[in-house]
Every structure is written in structure tokens, then in C-alpha cells.
Design a protein around this motif. Structure first.
Motif: not given
Length: 125
Positions: A44-48
Motif C-alpha cells: 500500500c505504501q508503494k502504491v501511494s
């Protein structure tokens, strides 16, 4: 007649009903974003990070959409729900770019963004 500070029978019933309503709500809240696995949280952090990089989506939505699919597809996760949401979002950005931001591609991107935010709250702009 009840003593001061001791709930009456009617009050005890209301308190019991209130408690029965709160327990499931609290349990469901515990299953939300705060219960993400380390794998899904990292993804999720990478997507953001991917979505916050590149062209300004407000100034150049089609150019922004063009920049996203390849980067999103490079994100790996063992969380099947997050993986599916990432694939769906990458496909929607690609469709949006190919349709020049017109037609059904707009709705497809909106739906994919909502699906992504459902598994990674706040991931999409």
C-alpha cells in the motif's frame, strides 16, 4: 424503586442492547486498515508512492494515467486482495490513457480507485 446509581431493569436492558450493538461494531473496526499484514501495508505504501510521483493528475490527467501502469505492475505483494486491486488500477489507468480520458474509461478508473482505496485507504489521489 432503585437505589441511587443502580440502573433499573429498563435501564439494564437498554445497556445490554447498547453493549450488543457496540461489540460487533468494535470487532469489525478491528478488522479494518489497522489490521493490515506487513506485506499489504508495504504494498500500500508503494502504491501511494507511485501515485504521488509523476505528472500532476489535475493538470494532465491523461499523461498522469500513462505514467502509472508499468510502475504499478512492478509492485509485488503476497496479499491477493491488494494484488488484485493493483492490477485493476493499472488496467484502468491504461484504458484511461488509451481512451484519452473519455467514455467508459473514466468510470472504470473511478471504480478501480475506489477498490484500491478499499484495501489501501487513502492510496489514490
Amino acid at each position: 424503586m432503585s437505589e441511587v446509581g443502580v440502573p433499573s431493569g429498563r435501564q439494564r436492558r437498554w445497556l445490554a442492547l447498547l453493549g450488543l450493538g457496540l461489540v460487533p461494531a468494535l470487532l469489525l473496526a478491528g478488522c479494518g486498515a489497522g489490521d493490515q499484514s506487513a506485506a499489504s501495508s508495504a504494498a500500500c505504501q508503494k502504491v501511494s508512492a507511485v501515485l504521488s510521483d509523476g505528472p500532476d493528475p489535475g493538470a494532465d490527467p491523461v499523461g498522469y494515467a500513462e505514467a502509472q501502469p508499468r510502475q504499478l505492475r512492478q509492485i509485488r505483494t503476497s496479499d491477493a486482495k491488494v494484488h488484485a486491486a493493483i492490477d485493476r488500477l493499472a488496467n484502468a489507468y491504461e484504458a484511461y490513457y488509451l481512451a484519452d480520458g473519455k467514455g467508459a474509461a473514466r468510470q472504470q478508473l473511478r471504480q478501480a480507485s475506489h477498490a484500491m482505496d478499499a484495501v489501501c485507504p487513502g492510496a489514490t489521489p
